[in-house]
Motif scaffolding. Structure first.
Motif, PDB file in Angstrom:
ATOM      1  N   MET A   9      -5.186  -5.550  -2.490  1.00  0.00           N
ATOM      2  CA  MET A   9      -4.865  -4.316  -3.213  1.00  0.00           C
ATOM      3  C   MET A   9      -6.007  -3.981  -4.175  1.00  0.00           C
ATOM      4  SD  MET A   9      -1.828  -3.469  -2.051  1.00  0.00           S
ATOM      5  CE  MET A   9      -1.346  -2.122  -3.126  1.00  0.00           C
ATOM      6  N   LEU A  10      -6.243  -2.706  -4.380  1.00  0.00           N
ATOM      7  CA  LEU A  10      -7.200  -2.294  -5.410  1.00  0.00           C
ATOM      8  C   LEU A  10      -6.737  -2.835  -6.755  1.00  0.00           C
ATOM      9  CD1 LEU A  10      -7.778   1.429  -4.404  1.00  0.00           C
ATOM     10  CD2 LEU A  10      -9.531  -0.331  -4.492  1.00  0.00           C
ATOM     11  N   ASP A  16      -6.874   5.051  -7.114  1.00  0.00           N
ATOM     12  CA  ASP A  16      -6.478   4.996  -5.713  1.00  0.00           C
ATOM     13  C   ASP A  16      -6.091   6.394  -5.235  1.00  0.00           C
ATOM     14  OD1 ASP A  16      -5.380   4.582  -3.250  1.00  0.00           O
ATOM     15  OD2 ASP A  16      -3.669   3.429  -3.964  1.00  0.00           O
ATOM     16  N   ARG A  38       0.566   2.894  -4.414  1.00  0.00           N
ATOM     17  CA  ARG A  38      -0.760   2.279  -4.275  1.00  0.00           C
ATOM     18  C   ARG A  38      -0.900   1.823  -2.832  1.00  0.00           C
ATOM     19  NH1 ARG A  38      -4.337   2.555  -8.450  1.00  0.00           N
ATOM     20  NH2 ARG A  38      -5.122   0.438  -8.193  1.00  0.00           N
ATOM     21  N   GLY A  40      -2.897  -0.433   0.000  1.00  0.00           N
ATOM     22  CA  GLY A  40      -3.792  -1.557   0.202  1.00  0.00           C
ATOM     23  C   GLY A  40      -3.809  -1.990   1.649  1.00  0.00           C
ATOM     24  N   GLU A  73     -11.148  -5.221  -5.735  1.00  0.00           N
ATOM     25  CA  GLU A  73      -9.859  -5.562  -5.132  1.00  0.00           C
ATOM     26  C   GLU A  73      -9.382  -6.960  -5.523  1.00  0.00           C
ATOM     27  OE1 GLU A  73     -10.090  -3.047  -0.905  1.00  0.00           O
ATOM     28  OE2 GLU A  73     -11.152  -4.954  -1.085  1.00  0.00           O
TER      29      GLU A  73
END
Lengths: 80, 80
Positions: A9-10, A16, A38, A40, A73
């Protein structure tokens, strides 16, 4: 044979735009009640042998060098 | 406020060239013991209210219509 999941995930402080676009679209589609989205990546890694400590360490290295960009990330390795 | 995860993966019978490219690259990088890699998406959906039955049903609908392509992808909704 074991299966290991790597979630990428960021980092929270990284913008995002894809997730924001989805979140903005939802009310127009009639879906209320979603504050944020979000986006990812999820990798399923199939191992030849068991998911023992050495194998998980190897998957961690793979995630760090190939699956994720540690600058922007976060990633998490877990046995499925 | 609750957080729900939607995991989206290509159906097993659908070819995943991205995952294959990663799996092929690993031995060249010195990582042995990985049989296959599949790449998918992971969404974190933040809800205004609790992740009750109605909210999860709504997220299921969102996944079906916006986050996944049910023709070629499977998805799974779970509370984080």
């Amino acid at each position: 044979m074991a299966r290991v999941v790597v979630d990428v995930m960021l980092k929270p402080e990284i913008l995002d735009p894809q997730g924001q676009a989805i979140a903005r679209k939802l009310p127009q589609m009639g879906y209320e009640g979603v504050v944020a989205v979000r986006q990812g990546k999820r990798f399923e890694v199939e191992l030849e042998g068991p998911a023992d400590e050495a194998a998980l360490e190897r998957v961690n290295k793979i995630a760090e060098t190939l699956l994720a960009n540690p600058v922007i990330e976060n990633f998490e390795v877990r046995v499925l």
